[in-house]
Motif scaffolding. Structure first.
Motif, short mmCIF file in Angstrom:
data_model
loop_
_atom_site.label_atom_id
_atom_site.label_comp_id
_atom_site.label_asym_id
_atom_site.label_seq_id
_atom_site.Cartn_x
_atom_site.Cartn_y
_atom_site.Cartn_z
N VAL A 271 0.84 -1.21 0.00
CA VAL A 271 0.00 0.00 0.00
C VAL A 271 0.87 1.25 0.00
CG1 VAL A 271 -1.71 1.31 1.32
CG2 VAL A 271 -1.94 -1.17 1.11
N ASP A 272 1.93 1.25 0.82
CA ASP A 272 2.82 2.40 0.89
C ASP A 272 3.51 2.67 -0.45
OD1 ASP A 272 2.19 2.74 3.53
OD2 ASP A 272 3.95 1.68 4.30
N VAL A 273 3.86 1.59 -1.16
CA VAL A 273 4.53 1.74 -2.44
C VAL A 273 3.56 2.12 -3.55
CG1 VAL A 273 5.86 0.46 -4.19
CG2 VAL A 273 6.38 0.17 -1.78
N SER A 274 2.25 1.95 -3.30
CA SER A 274 1.22 2.17 -4.33
C SER A 274 1.51 1.28 -5.53
CB SER A 274 1.17 3.65 -4.75
OG SER A 274 0.90 4.47 -3.64
N LEU A 275 1.42 -0.03 -5.30
CA LEU A 275 1.92 -1.02 -6.24
C LEU A 275 1.40 -0.82 -7.65
CD1 LEU A 275 3.49 -3.59 -6.84
CD2 LEU A 275 1.51 -4.91 -6.07
N LEU A 276 0.09 -0.82 -7.83
CA LEU A 276 -0.47 -0.74 -9.18
C LEU A 276 -0.17 0.61 -9.83
CD1 LEU A 276 -3.93 -2.48 -8.68
CD2 LEU A 276 -1.84 -3.43 -9.67
N ASP A 277 -0.28 1.68 -9.06
CA ASP A 277 0.01 3.00 -9.60
C ASP A 277 1.47 3.12 -10.01
OD1 ASP A 277 -0.71 5.84 -10.07
OD2 ASP A 277 0.72 6.19 -8.44
N SER A 278 2.38 2.62 -9.16
CA SER A 278 3.81 2.72 -9.45
C SER A 278 4.19 1.88 -10.66
CB SER A 278 4.63 2.28 -8.23
OG SER A 278 4.42 3.14 -7.14
N SER A 279 3.68 0.66 -10.74
CA SER A 279 4.03 -0.21 -11.86
C SER A 279 3.49 0.34 -13.18
CB SER A 279 3.51 -1.63 -11.62
OG SER A 279 2.10 -1.63 -11.43
N THR A 280 2.29 0.89 -13.16
CA THR A 280 1.73 1.48 -14.38
C THR A 280 2.51 2.71 -14.82
OG1 THR A 280 -0.48 0.68 -13.75
CG2 THR A 280 -0.37 2.39 -15.44
N ARG A 281 2.87 3.55 -13.84
CA ARG A 281 3.66 4.75 -14.17
C ARG A 281 5.03 4.37 -14.72
NH1 ARG A 281 3.41 7.02 -9.64
NH2 ARG A 281 1.68 8.43 -10.07
N LEU A 282 5.67 3.39 -14.11
CA LEU A 282 6.98 2.94 -14.59
C LEU A 282 6.88 2.37 -16.00
CD1 LEU A 282 8.63 1.27 -11.47
CD2 LEU A 282 9.68 2.99 -12.94
N ALA A 283 5.83 1.59 -16.26
CA ALA A 283 5.66 1.02 -17.61
C ALA A 283 5.49 2.13 -18.64
CB ALA A 283 4.45 0.08 -17.62
N VAL B 65 19.00 15.90 -25.76
CA VAL B 65 17.64 16.11 -25.23
C VAL B 65 16.94 14.77 -25.00
CG1 VAL B 65 15.36 17.04 -25.78
CG2 VAL B 65 17.41 18.40 -26.22
N THR B 66 17.14 13.84 -25.94
CA THR B 66 16.52 12.52 -25.80
C THR B 66 17.02 11.80 -24.55
OG1 THR B 66 16.24 12.27 -28.18
CG2 THR B 66 16.26 10.25 -26.87
N LEU B 67 18.32 11.84 -24.31
CA LEU B 67 18.88 11.17 -23.14
C LEU B 67 18.41 11.81 -21.84
CD1 LEU B 67 22.55 10.46 -24.29
CD2 LEU B 67 20.69 8.81 -24.00
N LEU B 68 18.34 13.15 -21.84
CA LEU B 68 17.89 13.83 -20.62
C LEU B 68 16.42 13.54 -20.34
CD1 LEU B 68 19.69 17.29 -20.96
CD2 LEU B 68 20.27 15.39 -19.43
N SER B 69 15.60 13.54 -21.39
CA SER B 69 14.18 13.24 -21.18
C SER B 69 13.96 11.78 -20.83
CB SER B 69 13.38 13.60 -22.44
OG SER B 69 13.79 12.81 -23.55
N ALA B 70 14.88 10.93 -21.31
CA ALA B 70 14.74 9.50 -21.03
C ALA B 70 14.99 9.17 -19.56
CB ALA B 70 15.70 8.70 -21.90
N THR B 71 15.60 10.10 -18.82
CA THR B 71 15.83 9.84 -17.39
C THR B 71 14.54 9.84 -16.59
OG1 THR B 71 16.24 12.19 -16.99
CG2 THR B 71 18.16 10.81 -17.48
N SER B 72 13.41 10.14 -17.23
CA SER B 72 12.13 10.09 -16.50
C SER B 72 11.88 8.70 -15.94
CB SER B 72 10.99 10.51 -17.43
OG SER B 72 10.92 9.65 -18.56
N CYS B 73 12.32 7.67 -16.65
CA CYS B 73 12.13 6.30 -16.16
C CYS B 73 12.96 6.07 -14.90
CB CYS B 73 12.52 5.30 -17.24
SG CYS B 73 12.22 3.59 -16.78
#
Length: 291
Positions: free
Chosen positions: A43-55, A121-129
């Motif tokens: 619950v603390d990690v917000s499992l479904l929300d975190s996994s969807t955002r990461l994907a 720019v692509t590499l910097l934006s890619a750090t969002s993951c």
């Protein structure tokens, strides 16, 4: 004279059943706190929300990065990436053709359009993951967000190391030509080491190496198991989606697979924290008490 042998046998049996029940109840009492802590952790990690955002972040990261790699990387690197994708996802048929078209030899116009600024720019934006994954690690280990000066350079380092790891995944999974069983062992070891290093890096070295080991083992094992299982169902699903919906079908299927992948990652890292604080492991790993 009355024979009490039958009553004595029954009493002994009842006593054994009672002791067995008491032992089971005690074991259940020991397990329930762990299950409760694990549930609270998810619950603390917000499992479904975190996994969807990461994907979503991984997919948005992968698309521009793959185009940059296709435009500037040597042909040997592009071939290795296609090989790694083939091994990881079991690509074949129409799905494999779509990926090969992306990595086809680019022309000069493509390179000029991208340019050095576009690559940066692509590499910097890619750090969002990596930023999203950092938040998962911090939530799992209940540490405050790291300062920008401490963590910013780590986002780019994480991305570059994982890109390098993806290039050699095909070789690892084939055991460098020595057999699939060796490849499976190498994949497990490399995956565990990468996720061990990932946690330590993105947590800003605020947690020691040993307490992070259970999460690394769980995550590495889960990722390798998912990749192995994917080879049985994903190729047919990808090809059917491409046949029915074209490239859009490939996008939907890969995004669904990424959600499953990062669910495994979030569960592994979060469960690793709980395991590392269990008394037997905490003493061996030197896990600091939770704050």
């Amino acid at each position: 004279m009355r024979d009490d042998s039958g009553r004595g046998g029954l009493t002994g049996t009842l006593a054994k059943v009672t002791r067995w029940g008491a032992a089971r109840a005690g074991a259940l009492r020991e397990r329930v706190p762990f299950i409760t802590r694990l549930t609270r952790q998810m619950v603390d990690v917000s499992l479904l929300d975190s996994s969807t955002r990461l994907a979503a972040q991984a997919f948005l990261t992968a698309v521009p990065v793959l185009f940059v790699v296709a435009a500037f990387a040597p042909s040997a690197v592009r071939d290795r990436l296609v090989e790694s994708a083939t091994y990881a996802l079991g690509l074949s048929g129409a799905a494999l053709s779509q990926v090969q078209q992306v990595f086809a030899a680019p022309d000069d116009t493509t390179r000029d359009t991208s340019g050095a600024v576009g690559v940066l720019v692509t590499l910097l934006s890619a750090t969002s993951c990596s930023r999203a994954l950092q938040r998962v690690c911090e939530r799992s280990w209940h540490v405050p967000p790291a300062g920008l000066r401490l963590i910013a350079w780590r986002w780019l380092v994480w991305l570059l190391v994982w890109l390098a790891a993806l290039v050699v995944q095909g070789l690892l999974r084939d055991g460098f030509g020595l057999g699939r069983w060796l490849g499976l062992l190498l994949s497990f070891v490399s995956s565990t080491l990468l996720w061990w290093w990932t946690q330590h890096l993105l947590l800003g070295s605020r947690v020691g190496w040993l307490p992070l080991l259970p999460g690394a083992v769980l995550t590495g094992t889960g990722v390798v198991a998912l990749a192995w299982a994917s080879r049985f169902y994903l190729p047919r699903t990808l090809n059917r989606s491409v046949d029915e919906f074209g490239p859009l079908g490939l996008v939907f299927t890969l995004l669904s697979w990424l959600i499953a992948l990062f669910t495994v990652v979030c569960v592994g890292i979060a469960t690793g924290y709980v395991l590392a604080h269990e008394p037997p492991l905490a003493r061996r790993l030197g896990t600091p008490p939770p704050e």
